[in-house]
Design a protein around this motif. Structure first.
Motif, short mmCIF file in Angstrom:
data_model
loop_
_atom_site.label_atom_id
_atom_site.label_comp_id
_atom_site.label_asym_id
_atom_site.label_seq_id
_atom_site.Cartn_x
_atom_site.Cartn_y
_atom_site.Cartn_z
N SER A 173 0.84 -1.20 0.00
CA SER A 173 0.00 0.00 0.00
C SER A 173 0.88 1.24 0.00
CB SER A 173 -0.92 0.01 1.23
OG SER A 173 -0.22 0.46 2.38
N ASP A 174 0.23 2.37 -0.12
CA ASP A 174 0.98 3.63 -0.06
C ASP A 174 0.75 4.35 1.27
OD1 ASP A 174 -1.64 4.38 -0.46
OD2 ASP A 174 -1.24 5.65 -2.18
N THR A 175 0.24 3.63 2.27
CA THR A 175 0.08 4.22 3.59
C THR A 175 1.47 4.61 4.11
OG1 THR A 175 -1.79 2.75 4.00
CG2 THR A 175 -0.82 3.83 5.93
N PRO A 176 1.63 5.82 4.62
CA PRO A 176 2.94 6.23 5.13
C PRO A 176 3.44 5.26 6.22
CG PRO A 176 1.48 8.12 4.98
CD PRO A 176 0.64 6.90 4.72
N PRO A 177 4.72 4.90 6.16
CA PRO A 177 5.26 3.94 7.14
C PRO A 177 5.00 4.35 8.59
CG PRO A 177 6.84 4.26 5.38
CD PRO A 177 5.73 5.24 5.15
N ARG A 178 5.12 5.63 8.91
CA ARG A 178 4.88 6.06 10.30
C ARG A 178 3.45 5.77 10.74
NH1 ARG A 178 8.58 5.39 13.10
NH2 ARG A 178 10.41 5.66 11.88
N VAL A 179 2.50 5.92 9.82
CA VAL A 179 1.10 5.61 10.14
C VAL A 179 0.96 4.12 10.41
CG1 VAL A 179 -1.27 5.56 9.22
CG2 VAL A 179 0.18 7.58 8.85
N VAL A 180 1.55 3.30 9.55
CA VAL A 180 1.49 1.85 9.72
C VAL A 180 2.10 1.46 11.07
CG1 VAL A 180 2.28 -0.39 8.82
CG2 VAL A 180 1.54 1.41 7.24
N ILE A 181 3.27 1.97 11.37
CA ILE A 181 3.94 1.63 12.63
C ILE A 181 3.07 2.04 13.82
CG2 ILE A 181 5.93 2.14 14.11
CD1 ILE A 181 7.57 2.37 11.44
N ASN A 182 2.58 3.26 13.81
CA ASN A 182 1.75 3.74 14.93
C ASN A 182 0.49 2.91 15.10
OD1 ASN A 182 3.56 5.77 15.61
ND2 ASN A 182 2.52 7.29 14.34
N GLU A 183 -0.17 2.59 14.00
CA GLU A 183 -1.40 1.80 14.07
C GLU A 183 -1.15 0.42 14.71
OE1 GLU A 183 -4.75 2.19 13.14
OE2 GLU A 183 -4.36 4.33 12.88
N TYR A 184 -0.10 -0.25 14.27
CA TYR A 184 0.14 -1.61 14.76
C TYR A 184 0.76 -1.63 16.15
CZ TYR A 184 -1.65 -3.10 10.35
OH TYR A 184 -2.50 -3.31 9.29
N VAL A 185 1.44 -0.58 16.54
CA VAL A 185 1.89 -0.47 17.93
C VAL A 185 0.66 -0.35 18.84
CG1 VAL A 185 3.06 1.06 19.59
CG2 VAL A 185 4.21 0.40 17.47
N GLU A 186 -0.34 0.41 18.41
CA GLU A 186 -1.58 0.54 19.18
C GLU A 186 -2.32 -0.79 19.25
OE1 GLU A 186 -2.66 3.02 21.17
OE2 GLU A 186 -0.66 3.80 20.69
N ILE A 187 -2.31 -1.55 18.17
CA ILE A 187 -2.94 -2.87 18.18
C ILE A 187 -2.19 -3.79 19.15
CG2 ILE A 187 -3.35 -4.95 16.78
CD1 ILE A 187 -3.99 -2.99 14.44
N ALA A 188 -0.86 -3.72 19.16
CA ALA A 188 -0.09 -4.52 20.11
C ALA A 188 -0.48 -4.16 21.54
CB ALA A 188 1.41 -4.31 19.90
N ARG A 189 -0.66 -2.88 21.81
CA ARG A 189 -1.08 -2.45 23.15
C ARG A 189 -2.46 -3.02 23.51
NH1 ARG A 189 1.41 2.99 21.88
NH2 ARG A 189 3.32 2.94 23.10
N ALA A 190 -3.33 -3.14 22.53
CA ALA A 190 -4.67 -3.69 22.78
C ALA A 190 -4.60 -5.18 23.13
CB ALA A 190 -5.56 -3.48 21.56
N PHE A 191 -3.68 -5.89 22.51
CA PHE A 191 -3.57 -7.33 22.75
C PHE A 191 -2.70 -7.66 23.97
CE2 PHE A 191 -4.70 -7.79 18.17
CZ PHE A 191 -5.81 -8.59 18.35
N PHE A 192 -1.72 -6.82 24.27
CA PHE A 192 -0.76 -7.12 25.33
C PHE A 192 -0.75 -5.97 26.33
CE2 PHE A 192 0.73 -9.17 21.43
CZ PHE A 192 0.82 -10.49 21.86
N ALA A 193 -1.41 -6.18 27.45
CA ALA A 193 -1.62 -5.11 28.44
C ALA A 193 -0.33 -4.59 29.07
CB ALA A 193 -2.58 -5.59 29.52
N GLU A 194 0.68 -5.43 29.22
CA GLU A 194 1.90 -5.01 29.91
C GLU A 194 2.70 -3.97 29.14
OE1 GLU A 194 4.36 -8.16 31.39
OE2 GLU A 194 2.62 -9.32 32.03
N GLY A 195 2.58 -3.94 27.85
CA GLY A 195 3.22 -2.90 27.05
C GLY A 195 4.61 -3.20 26.55
N ARG A 196 5.26 -4.24 27.04
CA ARG A 196 6.60 -4.57 26.54
C ARG A 196 6.58 -4.89 25.06
NH1 ARG A 196 8.40 -9.47 29.45
NH2 ARG A 196 6.19 -9.79 29.50
N GLU A 197 5.51 -5.56 24.64
CA GLU A 197 5.41 -5.96 23.25
C GLU A 197 5.30 -4.75 22.32
OE1 GLU A 197 3.81 -7.36 25.74
OE2 GLU A 197 4.20 -9.51 25.61
N ALA A 198 4.69 -3.66 22.81
CA ALA A 198 4.53 -2.47 21.97
C ALA A 198 5.89 -1.91 21.54
CB ALA A 198 3.72 -1.41 22.69
N GLY A 199 6.85 -1.86 22.44
CA GLY A 199 8.19 -1.40 22.10
C GLY A 199 8.87 -2.35 21.13
#
Length: 160
Positions: free
Chosen positions: A116-142
């Protein structure tokens, strides 16, 4: 004759795209766990999750075309995406050893980064937020942020 529909606001469009990404990660996870095909899972999600109401809890409506595209691209380009992911991981921790939710997340994010042509920063931010939704401790987000940054630089070096 159906009633006219109200235009969708920019904020609502963003929420629908975010929901589509979240559902795509869930769909890939489900495919891996149940051996269902992409078509079966997509159909199930569209019929039973998008905008569904379960005991008063309304599921988000998602961007259907983005959802379909992400699931199909993740499946069709899985080998390439897995290689990109492996290069972003430490040598002794290949994608096959990852938690299945993270594996699904990297595959969907990789599909969006490469197809896709979605800007990489948008993709990264979106999926970091999804990681936070699935993993409450937050280590996975980093961890997700670091691996996706590596993947984005490999997929679209011109964007950095």
């Amino acid at each position: 004759m159906s009633a006219p529909t109200a235009p969708i606001s920019g904020n609502q469009q963003r929420r629908m795209r975010s929901a589509a990404r979240f559902y795509a990660v869930q769909a890939l996870f489900q495919m891996e766990q149940t051996a269902q095909t992409a078509d079966q899972v997509v159909s199930e999600f569209l019929n039973h999750r998008f905008g569904a109401d379960y005991e008063g809890i309304e599921m988000l409506d998602g961007d259907v075309s983005l959802f379909r595209r992400l699931v199909n691209d993740a499946v069709n380009w899985q080998a390439r995406i897995d290689q990109m992911t492996d290069r972003g991981l430490v040598a002794k921790w290949p994608i096959a050893r990852l938690d299945p939710t993270l594996r699904a997340l990297f595959r969907v994010a990789g599909a969006e980064l490469t197809q896709s042509d979605t800007p990489p920063r948008v993709v990264i931010n979106e999926y970091v937020e999804i990681a936070r939704a699935f993993f409450a401790e937050g280590r996975e987000a980093g961890f997700v942020n670091a691996v996706l940054d590596h993947m984005a630089r490999a997929a679209r070096p011109e964007a950095f």
